[in-house]
Design a protein around this motif. Structure first.
Motif, PDB file in Angstrom:
ATOM      1  N   GLU A   1       0.820  -1.210   0.000  1.00  0.00           N
ATOM      2  CA  GLU A   1       0.000   0.000   0.000  1.00  0.00           C
ATOM      3  C   GLU A   1       0.855   1.261   0.000  1.00  0.00           C
ATOM      4  N   HIS A   2       1.963   1.253   0.748  1.00  0.00           N
ATOM      5  CA  HIS A   2       2.793   2.451   0.863  1.00  0.00           C
ATOM      6  C   HIS A   2       4.127   2.307   0.134  1.00  0.00           C
ATOM      7  N   GLN A   3       5.042   1.537   0.693  1.00  0.00           N
ATOM      8  CA  GLN A   3       6.376   1.416   0.128  1.00  0.00           C
ATOM      9  C   GLN A   3       6.755  -0.047  -0.029  1.00  0.00           C
ATOM     10  N   CYS A   4       7.652  -0.299  -0.983  1.00  0.00           N
ATOM     11  CA  CYS A   4       8.130  -1.661  -1.223  1.00  0.00           C
ATOM     12  C   CYS A   4       9.650  -1.640  -1.282  1.00  0.00           C
ATOM     13  N   GLU A   5      10.260  -2.554  -0.556  1.00  0.00           N
ATOM     14  CA  GLU A   5      11.715  -2.704  -0.595  1.00  0.00           C
ATOM     15  C   GLU A   5      12.044  -4.045  -1.232  1.00  0.00           C
TER      16      GLU A   5
ATOM     17  N   CYS B   1       5.713   0.774   5.643  1.00  0.00           N
ATOM     18  CA  CYS B   1       4.703   1.820   5.815  1.00  0.00           C
ATOM     19  C   CYS B   1       5.361   3.166   6.089  1.00  0.00           C
ATOM     20  N   HIS B   2       4.632   4.234   5.741  1.00  0.00           N
ATOM     21  CA  HIS B   2       5.108   5.583   6.027  1.00  0.00           C
ATOM     22  C   HIS B   2       5.129   5.824   7.534  1.00  0.00           C
ATOM     23  N   LEU B   3       5.858   6.875   7.931  1.00  0.00           N
ATOM     24  CA  LEU B   3       5.919   7.261   9.334  1.00  0.00           C
ATOM     25  C   LEU B   3       4.504   7.540   9.849  1.00  0.00           C
ATOM     26  N   GLY B   4       4.185   6.994  11.013  1.00  0.00           N
ATOM     27  CA  GLY B   4       2.852   7.162  11.583  1.00  0.00           C
ATOM     28  C   GLY B   4       1.916   6.019  11.270  1.00  0.00           C
ATOM     29  N   PHE B   5       2.405   5.039  10.489  1.00  0.00           N
ATOM     30  CA  PHE B   5       1.610   3.866  10.135  1.00  0.00           C
ATOM     31  C   PHE B   5       2.413   2.609  10.442  1.00  0.00           C
ATOM     32  N   SER B   6       1.732   1.496  10.532  1.00  0.00           N
ATOM     33  CA  SER B   6       2.401   0.209  10.727  1.00  0.00           C
ATOM     34  C   SER B   6       1.648  -0.855   9.932  1.00  0.00           C
ATOM     35  N   PRO B   7       2.320  -1.963   9.580  1.00  0.00           N
ATOM     36  CA  PRO B   7       1.657  -3.013   8.797  1.00  0.00           C
ATOM     37  C   PRO B   7       0.468  -3.617   9.545  1.00  0.00           C
ATOM     38  N   ALA B   8      -0.605  -3.879   8.812  1.00  0.00           N
ATOM     39  CA  ALA B   8      -1.775  -4.527   9.409  1.00  0.00           C
ATOM     40  C   ALA B   8      -1.426  -5.966   9.774  1.00  0.00           C
TER      41      ALA B   8
ATOM     42  N   GLN C   1       0.621  -6.267   3.847  1.00  0.00           N
ATOM     43  CA  GLN C   1       0.854  -5.388   2.704  1.00  0.00           C
ATOM     44  C   GLN C   1       0.090  -4.076   2.843  1.00  0.00           C
ATOM     45  N   ASN C   2      -0.901  -4.057   3.749  1.00  0.00           N
ATOM     46  CA  ASN C   2      -1.670  -2.845   4.012  1.00  0.00           C
ATOM     47  C   ASN C   2      -1.132  -2.136   5.243  1.00  0.00           C
ATOM     48  N   CYS C   3      -1.408  -0.844   5.340  1.00  0.00           N
ATOM     49  CA  CYS C   3      -0.911  -0.046   6.451  1.00  0.00           C
ATOM     50  C   CYS C   3      -2.074   0.546   7.239  1.00  0.00           C
ATOM     51  N   VAL C   4      -1.934   0.547   8.556  1.00  0.00           N
ATOM     52  CA  VAL C   4      -2.959   1.124   9.428  1.00  0.00           C
ATOM     53  C   VAL C   4      -2.332   2.246  10.244  1.00  0.00           C
ATOM     54  N   ASP C   5      -3.153   3.210  10.588  1.00  0.00           N
ATOM     55  CA  ASP C   5      -2.670   4.365  11.345  1.00  0.00           C
ATOM     56  C   ASP C   5      -2.262   3.959  12.759  1.00  0.00           C
ATOM     57  N   ASN C   6      -1.125   4.475  13.208  1.00  0.00           N
ATOM     58  CA  ASN C   6      -0.711   4.288  14.601  1.00  0.00           C
ATOM     59  C   ASN C   6      -1.387   5.343  15.474  1.00  0.00           C
ATOM     60  N   ASP C   7      -1.983   4.924  16.563  1.00  0.00           N
ATOM     61  CA  ASP C   7      -2.559   5.879  17.510  1.00  0.00           C
ATOM     62  C   ASP C   7      -1.479   6.224  18.536  1.00  0.00           C
ATOM     63  N   GLU C   8      -0.677   7.232  18.200  1.00  0.00           N
ATOM     64  CA  GLU C   8       0.432   7.598  19.081  1.00  0.00           C
ATOM     65  C   GLU C   8      -0.049   8.098  20.440  1.00  0.00           C
ATOM     66  N   CYS C   9      -1.291   8.532  20.510  1.00  0.00           N
ATOM     67  CA  CYS C   9      -1.813   9.043  21.783  1.00  0.00           C
ATOM     68  C   CYS C   9      -1.942   7.947  22.835  1.00  0.00           C
TER      69      CYS C   9
ATOM     70  N   TYR D   1      -4.420  11.877  14.576  1.00  0.00           N
ATOM     71  CA  TYR D   1      -5.006  11.978  13.244  1.00  0.00           C
ATOM     72  C   TYR D   1      -4.265  10.998  12.338  1.00  0.00           C
ATOM     73  N   VAL D   2      -4.822  10.746  11.167  1.00  0.00           N
ATOM     74  CA  VAL D   2      -4.240   9.743  10.274  1.00  0.00           C
ATOM     75  C   VAL D   2      -2.826  10.155   9.883  1.00  0.00           C
ATOM     76  N   GLY D   3      -1.873   9.353  10.292  1.00  0.00           N
ATOM     77  CA  GLY D   3      -0.482   9.596   9.947  1.00  0.00           C
ATOM     78  C   GLY D   3       0.297  10.390  10.976  1.00  0.00           C
ATOM     79  N   GLY D   4      -0.320  10.782  12.081  1.00  0.00           N
ATOM     80  CA  GLY D   4       0.418  11.551  13.079  1.00  0.00           C
ATOM     81  C   GLY D   4      -0.426  11.902  14.292  1.00  0.00           C
ATOM     82  N   PHE D   5       0.062  12.861  15.081  1.00  0.00           N
ATOM     83  CA  PHE D   5      -0.652  13.299  16.285  1.00  0.00           C
ATOM     84  C   PHE D   5      -0.213  14.723  16.603  1.00  0.00           C
ATOM     85  N   GLU D   6      -0.928  15.352  17.547  1.00  0.00           N
ATOM     86  CA  GLU D   6      -0.582  16.708  17.951  1.00  0.00           C
ATOM     87  C   GLU D   6      -0.910  16.879  19.429  1.00  0.00           C
ATOM     88  N   CYS D   7      -0.009  17.556  20.142  1.00  0.00           N
ATOM     89  CA  CYS D   7      -0.202  17.797  21.570  1.00  0.00           C
ATOM     90  C   CYS D   7      -0.875  19.152  21.802  1.00  0.00           C
ATOM     91  N   TYR D   8      -1.719  19.209  22.824  1.00  0.00           N
ATOM     92  CA  TYR D   8      -2.398  20.446  23.213  1.00  0.00           C
ATOM     93  C   TYR D   8      -2.279  20.611  24.729  1.00  0.00           C
TER      94      TYR D   8
END
Length: 337
Positions: free
Chosen positions: A269-273, A283-290, A295-303, A316-323
């Protein structure tokens, strides 16, 4: 058993004896690289007639085969040659029709999708006629059409020599006058092991067999000499025949001679080596293999990671933000308040 086919300078018609609906038949043809058959000229209709006649009488009952004609609801135009039907190739061009009924079906039939079958059976006068009906009912078989820009001449069969063809759409029974590009012909010369030749593009741009006649009666030569046997990467001489192979990390394509990086057809889904003999999905940063489908990538809930933010975290999909809560400000590190 092989397929029954009829080939000409522009391609091949192939008959499949499988009970399927119109949509299932269309998908089967597409998966093999073709389409449901179009019969726009008398010559094409004659070619298909010869193909069906070569299959024999079957059970003695009339048989029905899907061809590539479909009509959408409320598209009845009885004054037109195709009566509102459209070829699955997307047009309504034709110089030939052979409707079984002089008048098209009207009334309720016009409010539903309709598809066309070709008839063939013991009653000669009713053969090869077009009959419209429900698209969802399975019939006896279907006719696929495969187009090729270039063809090789058929290899002659003799008393001491038989030829089998493995075409891009499958193994074919019987002799053929025109052979599709990418076909591997296996020529059995008497009691010796079969010789394999490939219908390929040559250095001068022409299309022909990887080895010229005569193929039988000569001592084994170097199949890989000169043009590398038509192989893109590795040519393996096996005495009476040869085969193409690929370097580690590459896969042999269906034409039997070309190679591709395995990442080229990988379902990542994202990258192939690319790795030796295989590939690895990443998978891209913020995602991990299902877990069930890596072969598919799911969002990491860093929170969910303890301490990722000092106070509040929004994923949020692909990352997080602190408040920060009211009365506090987020510091430059994006984490502390």
């Amino acid at each position: 058993p092989g397929l029954e086919a009829a080939c000409g300078p522009e391609g091949c018609y192939v008959v499949f004896f499988q009970r399927r609906s119109f949509l299932e038949s269309w998908r089967s043809c597409r998966e093999l690289g073709g389409n449901l058959a179009t019969l726009k000229r008398h010559e094409e209709a004659a070619q298909v007639a010869g193909l069906l006649q070569a299959t024999g009488p079957g059970t003695g009952q009339q048989r029905l085969f899907w061809i590539g004609l479909q009509r959408q609801p409320r598209q009845c135009f009885p004054q037109r040659p195709l009566r509102g039907f459209t070829w699955t190739t997307g047009n309504q061009d034709t110089f030939y029709t052979n409707w079984a009924r002089a008048e098209p079906a009207g009334g309720a039939a016009c409010s539903a999708s309709r598809c066309v079958v070709l008839t063939y059976g013991p009653a000669t006068q009713e053969n090869f006629q077009w009959l419209e009906g429900s698209c969802t009912l399975p019939v006896d078989g279907y006719l696929c059409q495969f187009s090729f820009t270039s063809m090789c001449p058929g290899l002659a069969t003799e008393e001491t020599r038989t030829v089998n063809y493995r075409t891009p759409f499958g193994q074919v029974n019987g002799p053929l006058s025109h052979i599709p590009f990418g076909t591997v012909a296996s020529v059995a010369c008497g009691s010796t092991a079969p010789i394999s030749v490939l219908c390929m593009q040559k250095d001068d741009g022409s299309v022909g067999w990887s080895k010229e006649e005569p193929l039988c009666g000569e001592e084994d030569g170097d199949w890989c000499e000169g043009d590398n046997g038509g192989c893109q990467q590795l040519c393996v001489d096996e005495g009476p025949s040869y085969s193409c192979e690929c370097h580690a990390g590459h896969a042999l394509l269906p034409d039997g001679r070309s190679c591709a990086d395995e990442c080229g057809s990988a379902p990542c889904e994202h990258q192939c080596e690319n790795t030796e003999g295989s590939y690895l999905c990443m998978c891209h940063l913020g995602f991990s293999p299902a877990e069930e489908a890596p072969q598919n990538c799911v969002d990491n809930d860093e929170c969910q990671i303890p301490g990722v933010c000092q106070q509040m975290c929004v994923n949020y999909v692909g990352g997080f933000e602190c408040y920060c809560t009211e009365g506090y400000e987020l510091e430059a590190d994006g984490i502390s308040c």
